[in-house]
Design an enzyme around this catalytic site. Structure first.
Site, PDB file in Angstrom:
ATOM      1  N   TYR A 252      -2.289  -0.623  10.631  1.00  0.00           N
ATOM      2  CA  TYR A 252      -2.319  -1.464   9.799  1.00  0.00           C
ATOM      3  C   TYR A 252      -1.586  -0.506   8.488  1.00  0.00           C
ATOM      4  CZ  TYR A 252      -4.067  -1.328   4.635  1.00  0.00           C
ATOM      5  OH  TYR A 252      -3.850  -2.035   3.097  1.00  0.00           O
TER       6      TYR A 252
ATOM      7  N   SER B 189       1.160  -1.068  -0.016  1.00  0.00           N
ATOM      8  CA  SER B 189      -0.039  -0.081  -0.200  1.00  0.00           C
ATOM      9  C   SER B 189       1.296   1.671  -0.021  1.00  0.00           C
ATOM     10  CB  SER B 189      -0.625  -0.124   1.828  1.00  0.00           C
ATOM     11  OG  SER B 189      -0.990   1.297   1.621  1.00  0.00           O
TER      12      SER B 189
HETATM   13  N1  LIG Z   1      -8.808  -0.882  -1.239  1.00  0.00           N
HETATM   14  C1  LIG Z   1      -7.740   0.309  -1.442  1.00  0.00           C
HETATM   15  O1  LIG Z   1      -7.610   1.419  -0.373  1.00  0.00           O
HETATM   16  C2  LIG Z   1      -6.904  -0.286  -0.621  1.00  0.00           C
HETATM   17  C3  LIG Z   1      -5.478   0.070  -0.963  1.00  0.00           C
HETATM   18  C4  LIG Z   1      -3.601   0.154  -0.649  1.00  0.00           C
HETATM   19  C5  LIG Z   1      -3.750  -1.017  -0.318  1.00  0.00           C
HETATM   20  N2  LIG Z   1      -4.962  -2.780   0.010  1.00  0.00           N
HETATM   21  C6  LIG Z   1      -4.557  -4.064  -0.651  1.00  0.00           C
HETATM   22  O2  LIG Z   1      -5.433  -4.733  -1.074  1.00  0.00           O
HETATM   23  C7  LIG Z   1      -5.650  -5.899  -0.743  1.00  0.00           C
HETATM   24  C8  LIG Z   1      -6.687  -6.089  -1.232  1.00  0.00           C
HETATM   25  O3  LIG Z   1      -8.060  -5.499  -0.504  1.00  0.00           O
HETATM   26  P1  LIG Z   1      -9.098  -4.607  -1.162  1.00  0.00           P
HETATM   27  O4  LIG Z   1      -8.503  -3.420  -1.236  1.00  0.00           O
HETATM   28  O5  LIG Z   1      -9.361  -5.362  -2.781  1.00  0.00           O
HETATM   29  O6  LIG Z   1     -10.146  -5.494  -0.654  1.00  0.00           O
HETATM   30  P2  LIG Z   1     -11.209  -6.187  -0.648  1.00  0.00           P
HETATM   31  O7  LIG Z   1     -11.906  -6.487  -1.558  1.00  0.00           O
HETATM   32  O8  LIG Z   1     -11.643  -6.300   1.550  1.00  0.00           O
HETATM   33  O9  LIG Z   1     -10.176  -7.960  -0.047  1.00  0.00           O
HETATM   34  C9  LIG Z   1      -9.713  -8.627   0.229  1.00  0.00           C
HETATM   35  C10 LIG Z   1      -9.930  -9.906   0.004  1.00  0.00           C
HETATM   36  O10 LIG Z   1      -8.997 -10.132   1.325  1.00  0.00           O
HETATM   37  C11 LIG Z   1      -9.451 -11.810   1.768  1.00  0.00           C
HETATM   38  N3  LIG Z   1      -9.197 -12.140   3.256  1.00  0.00           N
HETATM   39  C12 LIG Z   1      -9.769 -11.277   4.483  1.00  0.00           C
HETATM   40  N4  LIG Z   1      -9.032 -12.170   5.066  1.00  0.00           N
HETATM   41  C13 LIG Z   1      -8.841 -13.237   5.154  1.00  0.00           C
HETATM   42  C14 LIG Z   1      -8.612 -14.298   5.545  1.00  0.00           C
HETATM   43  N5  LIG Z   1      -8.431 -13.651   7.025  1.00  0.00           N
HETATM   44  N6  LIG Z   1      -7.795 -15.409   4.871  1.00  0.00           N
HETATM   45  C15 LIG Z   1      -8.224 -15.508   3.855  1.00  0.00           C
HETATM   46  N7  LIG Z   1      -8.469 -14.077   2.641  1.00  0.00           N
HETATM   47  C16 LIG Z   1      -8.683 -12.872   3.831  1.00  0.00           C
HETATM   48  C17 LIG Z   1     -10.861 -10.995   1.225  1.00  0.00           C
HETATM   49  O11 LIG Z   1     -11.775 -12.595   1.377  1.00  0.00           O
HETATM   50  P3  LIG Z   1     -12.722 -13.353   2.563  1.00  0.00           P
HETATM   51  O12 LIG Z   1     -13.347 -12.278   2.867  1.00  0.00           O
HETATM   52  O13 LIG Z   1     -13.755 -13.883   1.005  1.00  0.00           O
HETATM   53  O14 LIG Z   1     -11.719 -14.080   3.169  1.00  0.00           O
HETATM   54  C18 LIG Z   1     -10.722 -10.805  -0.124  1.00  0.00           C
HETATM   55  O15 LIG Z   1     -10.787 -11.358  -1.029  1.00  0.00           O
HETATM   56  C19 LIG Z   1      -5.123  -5.363   0.878  1.00  0.00           C
HETATM   57  O16 LIG Z   1      -3.655  -6.135   0.973  1.00  0.00           O
HETATM   58  C20 LIG Z   1      -4.864  -4.292   1.327  1.00  0.00           C
HETATM   59  O17 LIG Z   1      -4.389  -4.279   2.065  1.00  0.00           O
HETATM   60  C21 LIG Z   1      -6.383  -1.745  -1.026  1.00  0.00           C
END
Ligand SMILES: NC(=O)c1ccc[n+]([C@@H]2O[C@H](COP(=O)([O-])OP(=O)(O)OC[C@H]3O[C@@H](n4cnc5c(N)ncnc54)[C@H](OP(=O)(O)O)[C@@H]3O)[C@@H](O)[C@H]2O)c1
Length: 251
Positions: free
Chosen positions: A145, A131
């Protein structure tokens, strides 16, 4: 060609799965929500294995590796992760530790396990979803985080340096986006973005394109690239004030 993607049930991971499938990759899709992974499997045309597991449990990470190590995986994407918004003093320690288990320990376990196999065959790519939080000095109201993502980015850079020194063809990258329009905010307990979020498909496409070129640090979006550049010239204390006002604006 085969890719394993953690956190493939929604957001960036789901979009990465669709894009890689469009490029002809077979997939191993991992997350907890089996129903969502199966829906995604129906949508994509390449071969697909669904593994529903909670990666915040160490044993499940080791089991995932055991189950998939003979699948001849070309790309590992450590994407599963989440954030906790609020004052560090107020969040239950148990919640912090669960986030560290997922955002840090699962990345450590899967990266080490697959990297050794990749080095032996002298091919393979690892993409760690970090991130912009991982590149800054620390994040008020998202302290734990930001710290997890700093770990992911630091780990990735260190391994990159080692791979280069042993002249390995294996590549490792970290993607460092700012706000992306996914389920992340809702899970983190915030209702607004501090700036216009990037589209998840755009971020996923950009990450895959750069990863396939072996780029180390991937920052999608011109605004974030500029912000990261200028942040180097700002004092730590001022930067923390700026980050605090960004995060407060999300409440
Ligand atoms: N969105 C943003 O603004 C942003 C910015 C920078 C970085 N990121 C990073 O991008 C990555 C993806 O996030 P996203 O934004 O796409 O959010 P998201 O839509 O909430 O996706 C998160 C994913 O992680 C999975 N997950 C959560 N807890 C888990 C567990 N205990 N075991 C296995 N899988 C798990 C969730 O699936 P289940 O709930 O089905 O397990 C989901 O598929 C993360 O690492 C986040 O920190 C996001």
């Amino acid at each position: 060609m085969k890719a394993l993607i953690t956190g493939a049930s929604s957001g960036i991971g789901r979009d990465m799965a669709i894009i890689l499938s469009e490029m002809g990759y077979d997939l191993i899709l991992v997350a907890r929500s089996e129903d969502k992974l199966n829906e995604l499997k129906e949508e994509i045309s390449t071969n697909c294995i669904v593994i529903a597991t909670d990666l915040s449990v160490d044993k499940n990470c080791f089991d995932l590796y055991k189950k998939t190590k003979d699948e001849n995986i070309d790309i590992l994407i450590n994407n599963a992760g989440y954030g906790i918004h609020g004052y560090f003093k107020d969040s239950p320690l148990e919640n912090d530790l669960n986030m560290i288990d997922l955002n840090v320990k699962s990345v450590q376990i899967l990266t080490k396990s697959f990297l050794n196999d990749f080095i032996k065959k002298d091919s393979g790519r690892i993409l760690n979803v970090s991130s912009s939080a991982g590149l800054t000095i620390g994040g008020p109201l998202f302290a734990s985080y930001y710290a997890t993502k700093a770990y992911v980015s630091s780990l990735t850079r260190g391994i990159y340096g080692e791979l280069k020194s042993i002249k390995s063809k294996v590549t490792i990258s970290h993607i460092c986006p700012g706000p992306v329009d996914t389920g992340f905010n809702k899970k983190a307990g915030i209702s607004k973005f501090s700036s216009k979020p990037l589209d998840s498909r755009y971020v996923a496409e950009y990450a895959i394109k750069k990863m396939l070129k072996g780029k180390l640090t991937i920052i999608p979006g011109a605004k974030m690239k500029i912000a990261m550049f200028f942040s180097k010239f700002i004092s730590e204390k001022l930067m923390l004030d700026i980050l605090m006002s960004f995060q407060k604006g999300k409440e």
